[in-house]
Design a protein around this motif. Sequence first.
Motif, mmCIF file in Angstrom:
data_model
loop_
_atom_site.group_PDB
_atom_site.id
_atom_site.type_symbol
_atom_site.label_atom_id
_atom_site.label_comp_id
_atom_site.label_asym_id
_atom_site.label_seq_id
_atom_site.Cartn_x
_atom_site.Cartn_y
_atom_site.Cartn_z
ATOM 1 N N LEU A 17 0.791 -1.228 0.000
ATOM 2 C CA LEU A 17 0.000 0.000 0.000
ATOM 3 C C LEU A 17 0.831 1.290 0.000
ATOM 4 O O LEU A 17 0.559 2.179 -0.797
ATOM 5 C CB LEU A 17 -1.003 -0.013 1.161
ATOM 6 C CG LEU A 17 -2.334 -0.681 0.798
ATOM 7 C CD1 LEU A 17 -3.224 -0.812 2.021
ATOM 8 C CD2 LEU A 17 -3.063 0.088 -0.284
ATOM 9 N N PRO A 18 1.855 1.413 0.869
ATOM 10 C CA PRO A 18 2.658 2.643 0.794
ATOM 11 C C PRO A 18 3.315 2.815 -0.576
ATOM 12 O O PRO A 18 3.453 3.929 -1.071
ATOM 13 C CB PRO A 18 3.729 2.451 1.874
ATOM 14 C CG PRO A 18 3.162 1.446 2.789
ATOM 15 C CD PRO A 18 2.299 0.548 1.963
ATOM 16 N N LEU A 19 3.701 1.675 -1.173
ATOM 17 C CA LEU A 19 4.332 1.770 -2.488
ATOM 18 C C LEU A 19 3.327 2.247 -3.518
ATOM 19 O O LEU A 19 3.618 3.104 -4.347
ATOM 20 C CB LEU A 19 4.911 0.414 -2.895
ATOM 21 C CG LEU A 19 5.893 -0.210 -1.898
ATOM 22 C CD1 LEU A 19 6.409 -1.546 -2.409
ATOM 23 C CD2 LEU A 19 7.060 0.728 -1.630
ATOM 24 N N LEU A 23 4.770 5.987 -3.633
ATOM 25 C CA LEU A 23 5.834 5.994 -4.637
ATOM 26 C C LEU A 23 5.277 5.987 -6.056
ATOM 27 O O LEU A 23 5.765 6.713 -6.922
ATOM 28 C CB LEU A 23 6.775 4.804 -4.413
ATOM 29 C CG LEU A 23 7.549 4.833 -3.099
ATOM 30 C CD1 LEU A 23 8.591 3.722 -3.047
ATOM 31 C CD2 LEU A 23 8.238 6.174 -2.882
#
Lengths: 280, 266
Positions: A17-19, A23
């Motif tokens: 999820l953060p990726l 990003l």
Amino acid sequence: MERLLPRVLLFALAACLPLVLVLAPIGTFLVLSFFHMENSQIVPSFWLANYANFFRNWTYFGTFLGTLWLCAQVTAICMLLGYPIAWFVWRRSGALRYFLLLLTVLPLFMSYIVKLYTIRSVLGLNGLLNQALVGLGILGKPSLLFMFNQHAVLGTMAVLYLPFAILPIFLTLERIPANLVEASRDLGASPWSTFRYVVFPLALPGTIAGALFTFVLALGDFVTPQMVGGTTGFTFGRVIWSQFGLAYNWPFGAAMAAILLATALLIIALASYSASRQRI
Amino acid sequence: MLNRSERIADILAGLLTALVLLVLYAPVFISAIFSVVQVNDGRIMWETFSLQNYVSMWSNPSVIDALRNTAIVAVSAVAIASLLAVLLALYAEWPGAIFRRGIEIAIYLPFLLPPIVTGLSLLVSSAQLGISRGLATIIIGHTVFVLAVAYRLVLTRLQSMPRALVEASYDLGASRLQTFRFITLPYLASAIVTGAVLALTLSFDETLISVFLAGDRMTLPLRLWAMMRVGFSPEINALVTLVLLVSLVLAALVAARLRIGNSNPE
């Protein structure tokens, strides 16, 4: 081992999820910065014209340099005022120290837009300052002297970001072991020597990191220059913002945001390098 | 023993502190006073005291709508971020974790970078995917913004957890799920709540990311910004005072929680 699969799947989802949400979007706008506009349509292409435009056109490049200068001034003011304040709070003890710390940290919790509004209601044309000066007979009519100029932007940003500068300086000062300061005193050093050769060097890496973060905060601000600077407060953040609004040139805006991103990353890297040199 | 130069330095720094605190707080108090009394030529007319501005604010549908949007966004973003923070912290501490450093950077970036970068990167990618702007995109923006805080607090707490607690649980025959449910989660609970309150404060105030993702939906700070551009009205003073009060309550909650956390590390 119990069933490993569900755990791995859950972790994979969480880790992705953060990726996906951070990003990948940054990557998307970096790609967009190489596209261009044709008949108000975004056309996929690979060309560096957006970047070339930025560096060739003084309107944009000059604004960028002017904004860096503005942020440097904001940071300098925040350090010059913030350091003595952090030092003063650090030297208090007990309830007074806790209370003063609370007072300096509390503005961090207050809404940014609300603080802007309250500053405007003091400095503005119908603000308290003008009303008081007219009421006292010092001014004949309300003046725009306090708003819509570069000094107002600088002063307002300094007020907004000062608490962000005080806290990191205080936290690094607090990490200095008390016995180091006492040892310096026992060995006959004057208070000034103790500060000059013990306290200041030990707190320096943290102080520099705090200064750099203040700089990044000021760099990204595009609302303050608009609200108190009017037409004179034209900063880099506002230029980028306008490309996504009225000017409607997303690829060009993305290219300038990429330059902002690169600048911010460089400063953050410097800040974390400085913080890592902290020896206490 | 304080000698003279030290005392002078203390007095000067003290005066500076008092002056700066005055500059920081005076505008806030002035707006609060403006919300309940009228001011003429810089003189406060105490006899005009009334709460009329607060009443008329409540009957302004656009303010109520913005308030509701802010509540929806804050609660959703904080709930998602807290859940993610626990999962990510467990992942970071899991021996089999790969690409840990890269994921941590992705978590911290939106908090460190200028909000304009986070805002427009999400704007550009949602436009590419054909997602129209609205509450959902604001929630995503706020989630990535507050995740750093929630994650940091949960991770610090998890790293301080004695291995023996988990091992004892396994020795006594508990499953992984039971160990998480009855040992790890209660141990993390206070950090999760502190993180959530802090995240709530951030989400409540967030402006610079929201402005890119809002479309035609307004959160409270965006509504305030729009009202400010039109001009001044006593009604805005009332709304501003209310927002400040909410921030103060949240700040007091955080301060109280951090104090408990410090004095009672269990």
